[in-house]
Scaffold this motif. Sequence first.
Motif, mmCIF file in Angstrom:
data_model
loop_
_atom_site.group_PDB
_atom_site.id
_atom_site.type_symbol
_atom_site.label_atom_id
_atom_site.label_comp_id
_atom_site.label_asym_id
_atom_site.label_seq_id
_atom_site.Cartn_x
_atom_site.Cartn_y
_atom_site.Cartn_z
ATOM 1 N N ARG A 1 -9.786 10.359 -2.914
ATOM 2 C CA ARG A 1 -10.422 9.031 -2.986
ATOM 3 C C ARG A 1 -10.102 8.333 -4.305
ATOM 4 O O ARG A 1 -9.783 7.129 -4.336
ATOM 5 C CB ARG A 1 -11.938 9.176 -2.822
ATOM 6 N N ALA A 2 -10.153 9.087 -5.405
ATOM 7 C CA ALA A 2 -9.898 8.484 -6.712
ATOM 8 C C ALA A 2 -8.454 8.034 -6.854
ATOM 9 O O ALA A 2 -8.171 7.000 -7.486
ATOM 10 C CB ALA A 2 -10.250 9.487 -7.808
ATOM 11 N N CYS A 3 -7.513 8.786 -6.283
ATOM 12 C CA CYS A 3 -6.097 8.427 -6.408
ATOM 13 C C CYS A 3 -5.695 7.297 -5.465
ATOM 14 O O CYS A 3 -4.798 6.500 -5.786
ATOM 15 C CB CYS A 3 -5.212 9.647 -6.158
ATOM 16 N N LEU A 4 -6.330 7.214 -4.306
ATOM 17 C CA LEU A 4 -5.960 6.177 -3.341
ATOM 18 C C LEU A 4 -6.155 4.773 -3.911
ATOM 19 O O LEU A 4 -5.418 3.848 -3.559
ATOM 20 C CB LEU A 4 -6.759 6.330 -2.050
ATOM 21 N N LYS A 5 -7.115 4.618 -4.794
ATOM 22 C CA LYS A 5 -7.345 3.273 -5.337
ATOM 23 C C LYS A 5 -6.183 2.819 -6.228
ATOM 24 O O LYS A 5 -6.040 1.623 -6.503
ATOM 25 C CB LYS A 5 -8.670 3.212 -6.095
ATOM 26 N N TYR A 6 -5.352 3.770 -6.650
ATOM 27 C CA TYR A 6 -4.148 3.417 -7.404
ATOM 28 C C TYR A 6 -2.906 3.396 -6.513
ATOM 29 O O TYR A 6 -1.939 2.696 -6.810
ATOM 30 C CB TYR A 6 -3.943 4.397 -8.565
ATOM 31 N N MET A 7 -2.916 4.161 -5.431
ATOM 32 C CA MET A 7 -1.767 4.207 -4.524
ATOM 33 C C MET A 7 -1.737 3.020 -3.566
ATOM 34 O O MET A 7 -0.684 2.412 -3.342
ATOM 35 C CB MET A 7 -1.782 5.516 -3.734
ATOM 36 N N TYR A 8 -2.873 2.688 -2.983
ATOM 37 C CA TYR A 8 -2.905 1.623 -1.979
ATOM 38 C C TYR A 8 -2.378 0.280 -2.496
ATOM 39 O O TYR A 8 -1.582 -0.376 -1.808
ATOM 40 C CB TYR A 8 -4.332 1.447 -1.446
ATOM 41 N N PRO A 9 -2.777 -0.180 -3.687
ATOM 42 C CA PRO A 9 -2.305 -1.495 -4.142
ATOM 43 C C PRO A 9 -0.792 -1.603 -4.312
ATOM 44 O O PRO A 9 -0.234 -2.699 -4.187
ATOM 45 C CB PRO A 9 -3.021 -1.681 -5.483
ATOM 46 N N VAL A 10 -0.123 -0.455 -4.589
ATOM 47 C CA VAL A 10 1.329 -0.513 -4.791
ATOM 48 C C VAL A 10 2.099 -0.133 -3.535
ATOM 49 O O VAL A 10 3.332 -0.169 -3.504
ATOM 50 C CB VAL A 10 1.766 0.391 -5.975
ATOM 51 N N GLY A 11 1.390 0.277 -2.494
ATOM 52 C CA GLY A 11 2.031 0.533 -1.202
ATOM 53 C C GLY A 11 2.822 1.811 -1.111
ATOM 54 O O GLY A 11 3.751 1.907 -0.306
ATOM 55 N N SER A 12 2.446 2.829 -1.893
ATOM 56 C CA SER A 12 3.162 4.103 -1.793
ATOM 57 C C SER A 12 2.337 5.217 -2.417
ATOM 58 O O SER A 12 1.474 4.972 -3.268
ATOM 59 C CB SER A 12 4.528 4.040 -2.485
ATOM 60 N N GLY A 13 2.645 6.424 -1.982
ATOM 61 C CA GLY A 13 1.981 7.582 -2.557
ATOM 62 C C GLY A 13 2.192 8.806 -1.692
ATOM 63 O O GLY A 13 2.428 8.703 -0.481
#
Length: 259
Positions: A122-134
């Motif tokens: 959950r904590a990492c998705l907030k940084y991955m989602y805005p840039v469209g990759s992860g």
Amino acid sequence: MNLTNKIALVTGAASGIGMEIAKEFLAHGACVAIADRDLDHARLAATMLDPGGSRSLSVGMDVSNEDQVEAGVDQVARHFGAIDILVSNAGIQIVGPLEEFKFSDWKTLLAVHLDGAFLTTRACLKYMYPVGSGSIIYMGSVHSKEASVLKAPYVTAKHGLEGLAKVVAKEGAAHGVRANVICPGFVRTPLVDKQIPEQARELGISEDDVIKKVMLKDTVDGEFTTIEDVARCAVFLASFPSNALTGQSIVVSHGWFMQ
């Protein structure tokens, strides 16, 4: 397999499988945050793997603690500017027969494996989602696929990681985020070394028989999986270029479990 300029967070990375994954990621060009409940050991690992300190960061993090996870992930993102890869590797083991198993031990083990995976994701998705990759990688086990005696909470937790990965794969697809599970067989880490005498006592057999007749009896060659085997698989999953490989599990077990 190229991870140049990718930012990876690896939990439980001060030793064992996590440390080897951090080492492989660094060798393939990534910057790595080495997260561990023991910050001093995380610092030692970071110094050993990246003496110059330019591509590593040590982070103190109890993955079952929501505040520590949120603060640690934010620290990584501030330091490196992004988080591209999460390896949810932190884990513990407590063995014993189900009818005697303490509820407190059950909750402790599930908190590290399942709550930790959820909180870090959950904590990492907030940084991955805005840039469209992860890429999110969960450290499962052959026990994500089948059971062994004396390991009720561990087997339960490892099965649960497969379900979590599948949900993250479906929800994350629209945002370019993949999720997969590595399922190692027995790896000769301190965690497994601790289990050998414990299981010998519980089962009433020798430590040698625990290794040969319990742990490795269903492998094709009687060999332990190595930390290097698992780390190479992590690099493969982290660097895979498309959603063609998401919601999947890869078993690394010398043939113990075949799917």
